[in-house]
Design a protein around this motif. Structure first.
Motif, mmCIF file in Angstrom:
data_model
loop_
_atom_site.group_PDB
_atom_site.id
_atom_site.type_symbol
_atom_site.label_atom_id
_atom_site.label_comp_id
_atom_site.label_asym_id
_atom_site.label_seq_id
_atom_site.Cartn_x
_atom_site.Cartn_y
_atom_site.Cartn_z
ATOM 1 N N LEU A 1 0.833 -1.204 0.000
ATOM 2 C CA LEU A 1 0.000 0.000 0.000
ATOM 3 C C LEU A 1 0.871 1.259 0.000
ATOM 4 N N ILE A 2 1.959 1.234 0.816
ATOM 5 C CA ILE A 2 2.811 2.430 0.883
ATOM 6 C C ILE A 2 3.515 2.650 -0.445
ATOM 7 N N ILE A 3 3.937 1.536 -1.074
ATOM 8 C CA ILE A 3 4.634 1.685 -2.359
ATOM 9 C C ILE A 3 3.661 2.148 -3.437
ATOM 10 N N LEU A 4 2.375 1.768 -3.305
ATOM 11 C CA LEU A 4 1.357 2.292 -4.233
ATOM 12 C C LEU A 4 1.279 3.820 -4.100
ATOM 13 N N GLY A 5 1.326 4.306 -2.842
ATOM 14 C CA GLY A 5 1.319 5.757 -2.634
ATOM 15 C C GLY A 5 2.526 6.418 -3.256
ATOM 16 N N ALA A 6 3.699 5.774 -3.120
ATOM 17 C CA ALA A 6 4.905 6.342 -3.712
ATOM 18 C C ALA A 6 4.804 6.377 -5.226
ATOM 19 N N LEU A 7 4.186 5.332 -5.811
ATOM 20 C CA LEU A 7 4.046 5.301 -7.269
ATOM 21 C C LEU A 7 3.100 6.398 -7.739
ATOM 22 N N LEU A 8 2.028 6.652 -6.961
ATOM 23 C CA LEU A 8 1.104 7.731 -7.342
ATOM 24 C C LEU A 8 1.819 9.082 -7.286
ATOM 25 N N ALA A 9 2.673 9.256 -6.247
ATOM 26 C CA ALA A 9 3.437 10.506 -6.170
ATOM 27 C C ALA A 9 4.383 10.622 -7.354
ATOM 28 N N LEU A 10 4.976 9.481 -7.755
ATOM 29 C CA LEU A 10 5.871 9.487 -8.918
ATOM 30 C C LEU A 10 5.109 9.873 -10.185
ATOM 31 N N LEU A 11 3.854 9.382 -10.286
ATOM 32 C CA LEU A 11 3.007 9.742 -11.432
ATOM 33 C C LEU A 11 2.779 11.252 -11.463
ATOM 34 N N ARG A 12 2.576 11.847 -10.274
ATOM 35 C CA ARG A 12 2.358 13.295 -10.228
ATOM 36 C C ARG A 12 3.628 14.034 -10.633
ATOM 37 N N ILE A 13 4.807 13.460 -10.258
ATOM 38 C CA ILE A 13 6.062 14.094 -10.676
ATOM 39 C C ILE A 13 6.170 14.084 -12.189
ATOM 40 N N LEU A 14 5.761 12.960 -12.812
ATOM 41 C CA LEU A 14 5.901 12.859 -14.268
ATOM 42 C C LEU A 14 4.883 13.727 -14.984
ATOM 43 N N LEU A 15 3.641 13.815 -14.450
ATOM 44 C CA LEU A 15 2.567 14.499 -15.161
ATOM 45 C C LEU A 15 2.465 15.975 -14.821
ATOM 46 N N GLY A 16 2.907 16.321 -13.552
ATOM 47 C CA GLY A 16 2.645 17.631 -12.969
ATOM 48 C C GLY A 16 2.686 18.806 -13.935
ATOM 49 N N PRO A 17 1.622 19.594 -13.994
ATOM 50 C CA PRO A 17 1.596 20.686 -14.981
ATOM 51 C C PRO A 17 2.676 21.731 -14.703
#
Lengths: 84, 162
Positions: free
Chosen positions: A10-26
């Protein structure tokens, strides 16, 4: 043991979502905030890993990671401040 | 804004007053426990240098770490290397090969136990810490154009005043 695996996934899922925001972030500020969140999550993962392994040496690594990730955020903020 | 205060905003300065001593203490901790836990002279020196970089970033030119102090840092850098070499050569006088551990070793897993290794860690900490901070200062000088001449300096000031 299975409980720890569920926690870690679950924690690594949260880290992956944060990574997604780093990649997509406007904007750049979104990326910095997401990077800070990911650093906090990774610190938590290291502490949990120390609990699983019952080895206090990992706590040292978590401490140094937390201190240096704060410094990293300060450096990026300084860069953003000087850029405008 | 540039003339009233140097460095970053009040929030960063206040937090820095708490964190910078923790980071400095942690670097020294890593260096002292270099022969017992992961870490050692190199990592300890890196963390100590980062604490000084943190102070310099947050408080700017008028902060506690004034100017560049390049001569002092060069002296620290060289004295670290000289201390390492001196410990290495001192083993000759005990009748042992270069860098041999000629001091009493003490009890296993004690804090002050491993003979010359903590002293070597201290020498590496001096060397690495001073060198990393010198690299930061060199980059900082290059960015602000203090070495390049007055034209770039005035351009920078104008940009900060806007």
């Amino acid at each position: 043991m299975t409980a720890f695996i569920v926690f870690l996934s679950l924690i690594i899922l949260g880290a992956l979502l944060a990574l997604l925001r780093i990649l997509l972030g406007p904007t750049l500020s979104d990326r910095v905030a997401a990077l800070d969140i990911m650093n906090v999550i990774i610190t938590g993962v290291i502490v949990l890993f120390a609990l699983i392994e019952e080895n206090a040496l990992f706590l040292d690594i978590a401490l140094v990671y937390a201190a240096l990730s704060f410094l990293e955020t300060v450096v990026v903020a300084r860069y953003l401040e000087g850029k405008k | 804004m540039a003339e009233k205060h140097s460095g970053m905003t009040l929030i960063v300065k206040t937090i820095t007053r708490f964190t910078v001593w923790l980071i400095l203490l942690y670097g020294i901790f890593l260096m002292i426990h270099g022969h017992l836990t992961p870490g050692g002279g190199f990592v300890g020196g890196l963390v100590v240098a980062l604490s000084f970089i943190h102070m310099k970033l947050a408080f700017g030119k008028k902060g506690p770490v004034k100017g560049s102090g390049k001569t002092f840092l060069h002296a620290l850098d060289s004295s670290g290397a000289l201390l390492f070499l001196g410990i290495g050569v001192a083993a000759f006088f005990a009748g042992l090969p270069f860098l041999s551990n000629f001091l009493p070793k003490g009890k296993l897993f004690d804090l002050f136990s491993a003979g010359t290794i903590p002293i070597l860690n201290f020498a590496i900490m001096l060397k690495v810490g001073a060198a990393i901070f010198l690299v930061f200062i060199a980059l900082n000088l290059y960015e602000h154009g203090s070495k390049a001449g007055n034209s770039e300096d005035s351009k920078n000031e104008k940009r900060e005043g806007e």
